[in-house]
Design an enzyme around this catalytic site. Structure first.
Site, PDB file in Angstrom:
ATOM      1  N   ASP A  30       0.843  -1.244   0.070  1.00 52.35           N
ATOM      2  CA  ASP A  30      -0.039   0.087  -0.091  1.00 52.35           C
ATOM      3  C   ASP A  30       0.730   1.102   0.149  1.00 52.35           C
ATOM      4  O   ASP A  30       1.954   1.291   0.467  1.00 52.35           O
ATOM      5  CB  ASP A  30      -0.719   0.147   1.211  1.00 52.35           C
ATOM      6  CG  ASP A  30      -2.004   0.643   1.260  1.00 52.35           C
ATOM      7  OD1 ASP A  30      -2.304   1.279  -0.075  1.00 52.35           O
ATOM      8  OD2 ASP A  30      -2.949   0.741   2.244  1.00 52.35           O
ATOM      9  N   GLY A  33       0.417   5.653  -4.182  1.00 48.40           N
ATOM     10  CA  GLY A  33      -0.393   6.892  -4.670  1.00 48.40           C
ATOM     11  C   GLY A  33       0.202   8.058  -3.937  1.00 48.40           C
ATOM     12  O   GLY A  33       0.469   9.204  -3.933  1.00 48.40           O
ATOM     13  N   SER A  75      -6.967  -5.796  -5.764  1.00 52.15           N
ATOM     14  CA  SER A  75      -7.977  -6.160  -5.155  1.00 52.15           C
ATOM     15  C   SER A  75      -9.123  -6.139  -5.864  1.00 52.15           C
ATOM     16  O   SER A  75      -9.113  -5.544  -6.892  1.00 52.15           O
ATOM     17  CB  SER A  75      -8.336  -5.602  -3.628  1.00 52.15           C
ATOM     18  OG  SER A  75      -8.991  -4.341  -4.055  1.00 52.15           O
ATOM     19  N   ASN A  78     -10.339  -2.641  -6.436  1.00 58.00           N
ATOM     20  CA  ASN A  78      -9.654  -1.857  -7.157  1.00 58.00           C
ATOM     21  C   ASN A  78     -10.147  -1.376  -8.590  1.00 58.00           C
ATOM     22  O   ASN A  78      -9.757  -0.435  -9.048  1.00 58.00           O
ATOM     23  CB  ASN A  78      -8.132  -2.300  -7.425  1.00 58.00           C
ATOM     24  CG  ASN A  78      -7.426  -2.320  -6.076  1.00 58.00           C
ATOM     25  OD1 ASN A  78      -6.139  -2.694  -5.845  1.00 58.00           O
ATOM     26  ND2 ASN A  78      -7.558  -1.289  -5.235  1.00 58.00           N
ATOM     27  N   ARG A 203      -5.040  -2.809   8.697  1.00 60.51           N
ATOM     28  CA  ARG A 203      -6.456  -3.636   8.538  1.00 60.51           C
ATOM     29  C   ARG A 203      -5.973  -4.856   7.753  1.00 60.51           C
ATOM     30  O   ARG A 203      -5.049  -4.563   7.014  1.00 60.51           O
ATOM     31  CB  ARG A 203      -7.374  -2.460   7.793  1.00 60.51           C
ATOM     32  CG  ARG A 203      -8.042  -1.749   8.507  1.00 60.51           C
ATOM     33  CD  ARG A 203      -9.352  -1.172   7.742  1.00 60.51           C
ATOM     34  NE  ARG A 203      -8.779  -0.594   6.543  1.00 60.51           N
ATOM     35  CZ  ARG A 203      -8.547   0.913   6.543  1.00 60.51           C
ATOM     36  NH1 ARG A 203      -8.400   1.943   7.658  1.00 60.51           N
ATOM     37  NH2 ARG A 203      -8.061   1.339   5.397  1.00 60.51           N
TER      38      ARG A 203
END
Ligand code: V0D
Length: 249
Positions: A30, A33, A75, A78, A203
């Site tokens: 992650d 961006g 995912s 996405n 998470r």
């Protein structure tokens, strides 16, 4: 001889115990961006740099002797990204294999994919299937890409297969954990020992829900493009420290 996995030439710091490397590392990659935004760069630059980090992480995990590396690349959520971004992401498997496939073949790495193949463009499936086929006879580290992956859908898919077999009279006994596990996309792969998530979110986000039941979870604020060898080794040494403290039988 057990020389298939790992690379005896690579030197690692003494903070790492090479006899206690997690057999299966799973990573939620992650922060591409955010990495780009902080530098005033377009988002795709973050993804491009993210592929560089994939290259290095694969090399480093292989050198450490990791047996399975699962990378969450795309995912089921996405698809909601803008069209241009989805299209750019879908070009990355090809871009990755163009430069890396010869090295993966040479280093005895086997490529697999988990996730729902429906909805993935034919072109992308072909690239991945070709990569998997080219490394199919390798028996070293397994490099497992999760693409169009969602864990609840994976569990439902497994349950529905079992239900169909039961209706056809093929599944006659009660379903065990082992049986259900074997019907997941991860099939007979070992469960992850260590889950790493970069970029600060703490998470699981519908990733490997069943398989992570007993995994150590490691969260770092570092964005995926900045997750270098030192950061990987930090995660592994935290894992080893936890095992030393709490793993006493
Ligand atoms: C962007 C950060 C490698 C996360 C890493 C299709 C998002 C770079 C692959 C790849 C992506 C996938 C399958 C395969 C070979 C390579 C990849 C996607 C995104 C989404 F067989 N990096 N990568 N795939 N990013």
């Amino acid at each position: 001889m057990d020389m298939d996995i790992g690379d005896r030439d690579t030197v690692f710091p003494e903070s790492i115990d090479l006899r206690k490397i997690p057999a299966h590392i799973a990573i939620i990659m992650d922060g591409n961006g955010r990495w780009a935004a902080e530098r005033g760069l377009p988002r795709h630059e973050g993804h491009r740099q993210g592929v560089e980090t994939v290259r290095e992480t694969v090399r480093n995990c292989n050198a450490l002797g990791v047996e399975v590396l699962t990378l969450f690349a795309f995912s089921t959520e996405n698809w909601q990204r803008p069209d241009w971004e989805v299209n750019y992401l879908m070009s990355l498997p090809e871009k990755y294999f163009e430069s890396e496939l010869p090295e993966l073949v040479r280093k005895n790495v086997r490529v697999l994919m988990i996730g729902d193949r429906k909805k993935l463009p034919r072109r992308v499936l072909k690239v991945i299937d070709d990569g998997a086929a080219a490394t199919n006879s390798n028996n070293g580290m397994i490099l497992n890409f999760a693409l169009n992956y969602g864990s609840r859908a994976e569990i439902l898919h497994a349950v529905n297969r079992l239900v169909s077999e039961a209706a056809a009279g093929k599944q006659v006994s009660r379903v065990t954990e082992k049986k259900l596990s074997s019907y997941l996309y991860t099939g007979n792969l070992p469960d992850p020992d260590l889950l790493i998530r970069t970029s600060g979110e703490q998470r699981i986000s519908n990733f490997l829900l069943w398989q992570l039941a007993y995994s150590e979870l490691y969260f770092t604020g570092v964005y995926w493009p900045d997750f270098d060898k030192a950061e990987l080794l930090k995660a592994v040494s935290v894992y080893q420290l936890r095992k030393r403290r709490f793993g006493k039988v």
